[in-house]
Motif scaffolding. Structure first.
Motif, PDB file in Angstrom:
ATOM      1  N   ILE A  10      23.582  48.971 -69.983  1.00 52.44           N
ATOM      2  CA  ILE A  10      24.701  48.998 -70.582  1.00 52.44           C
ATOM      3  C   ILE A  10      25.697  50.058 -69.471  1.00 52.44           C
ATOM      4  O   ILE A  10      26.623  49.884 -68.877  1.00 52.44           O
ATOM      5  CB  ILE A  10      25.040  49.473 -71.979  1.00 52.44           C
ATOM      6  CG1 ILE A  10      24.392  48.452 -72.784  1.00 52.44           C
ATOM      7  CG2 ILE A  10      26.265  49.876 -72.426  1.00 52.44           C
ATOM      8  CD1 ILE A  10      24.329  48.706 -74.215  1.00 52.44           C
ATOM      9  N   ALA A  11      24.826  51.200 -69.190  1.00 56.62           N
ATOM     10  CA  ALA A  11      25.750  52.212 -68.353  1.00 56.62           C
ATOM     11  C   ALA A  11      25.876  51.570 -67.173  1.00 56.62           C
ATOM     12  O   ALA A  11      27.087  51.900 -66.540  1.00 56.62           O
ATOM     13  CB  ALA A  11      24.705  53.437 -68.391  1.00 56.62           C
ATOM     14  N   GLY A  12      24.761  51.085 -66.484  1.00 53.69           N
ATOM     15  CA  GLY A  12      25.101  50.456 -65.311  1.00 53.69           C
ATOM     16  C   GLY A  12      26.342  49.361 -65.405  1.00 53.69           C
ATOM     17  O   GLY A  12      27.088  49.266 -64.163  1.00 53.69           O
ATOM     18  N   SER A  13      26.462  48.672 -66.225  1.00 55.00           N
ATOM     19  CA  SER A  13      27.435  47.664 -66.350  1.00 55.00           C
ATOM     20  C   SER A  13      28.824  48.243 -66.387  1.00 55.00           C
ATOM     21  O   SER A  13      29.810  47.863 -65.692  1.00 55.00           O
ATOM     22  CB  SER A  13      27.371  46.783 -67.704  1.00 55.00           C
ATOM     23  OG  SER A  13      26.073  46.038 -67.391  1.00 55.00           O
ATOM     24  N   GLY A  20      34.567  48.238 -59.730  1.00 56.68           N
ATOM     25  CA  GLY A  20      35.062  46.974 -59.236  1.00 56.68           C
ATOM     26  C   GLY A  20      36.545  47.052 -59.590  1.00 56.68           C
ATOM     27  O   GLY A  20      37.526  46.389 -58.535  1.00 56.68           O
ATOM     28  N   MET A  21      36.956  47.456 -60.508  1.00 57.97           N
ATOM     29  CA  MET A  21      38.348  47.515 -60.906  1.00 57.97           C
ATOM     30  C   MET A  21      39.126  48.572 -59.976  1.00 57.97           C
ATOM     31  O   MET A  21      40.145  48.287 -59.634  1.00 57.97           O
ATOM     32  CB  MET A  21      38.758  47.815 -62.731  1.00 57.97           C
ATOM     33  CG  MET A  21      38.186  46.984 -63.568  1.00 57.97           C
ATOM     34  SD  MET A  21      38.914  45.352 -63.153  1.00 57.97           S
ATOM     35  CE  MET A  21      40.727  45.786 -63.543  1.00 57.97           C
ATOM     36  N   TYR A  22      38.521  49.592 -59.848  1.00 60.33           N
ATOM     37  CA  TYR A  22      39.027  50.534 -58.956  1.00 60.33           C
ATOM     38  C   TYR A  22      39.111  49.777 -57.611  1.00 60.33           C
ATOM     39  O   TYR A  22      40.437  50.094 -56.818  1.00 60.33           O
ATOM     40  CB  TYR A  22      38.268  51.713 -58.720  1.00 60.33           C
ATOM     41  CG  TYR A  22      38.713  52.787 -57.695  1.00 60.33           C
ATOM     42  CD1 TYR A  22      39.946  53.481 -57.972  1.00 60.33           C
ATOM     43  CD2 TYR A  22      38.194  52.942 -56.316  1.00 60.33           C
ATOM     44  CE1 TYR A  22      40.318  54.349 -57.084  1.00 60.33           C
ATOM     45  CE2 TYR A  22      38.674  53.852 -55.670  1.00 60.33           C
ATOM     46  CZ  TYR A  22      39.844  54.667 -56.040  1.00 60.33           C
ATOM     47  OH  TYR A  22      40.262  55.583 -54.772  1.00 60.33           O
ATOM     48  N   ALA A  23      38.274  49.209 -57.031  1.00 57.33           N
ATOM     49  CA  ALA A  23      38.291  48.530 -55.643  1.00 57.33           C
ATOM     50  C   ALA A  23      39.264  47.613 -55.645  1.00 57.33           C
ATOM     51  O   ALA A  23      39.853  47.179 -54.608  1.00 57.33           O
ATOM     52  CB  ALA A  23      36.858  48.085 -55.070  1.00 57.33           C
TER      53      ALA A  23
END
Length: 60
Positions: A10-13, A20-23
């Protein structure tokens, strides 16, 4: 052990989605279109693979 694995997943997700959103926000529109096309292609191929697996299981 199982609890640690699930919490790690969960933490990794969450970290992966945030990164991903930042990129994605920092990309220009052309790069965004390319990523969206690639994503659609991956989803279509995954759906086809699932259909093939389900049809193989139906034959048993």
């Amino acid at each position: 052990m199982k609890n640690r694995f699930i919490s790690g997943m969960i933490a990794g997700s969450v970290i992966g989605a945030t990164t991903g959103m930042y990129a994605y926000k920092r990309m220009n529109p052309r790069q965004r279109r390319m990523i969206m096309r690639r994503g659609r292609k991956i989803v279509k191929s995954a759906a086809n693979m699932i259909d093939v697996i389900q049809s193989i299981n139906m034959l048993r």
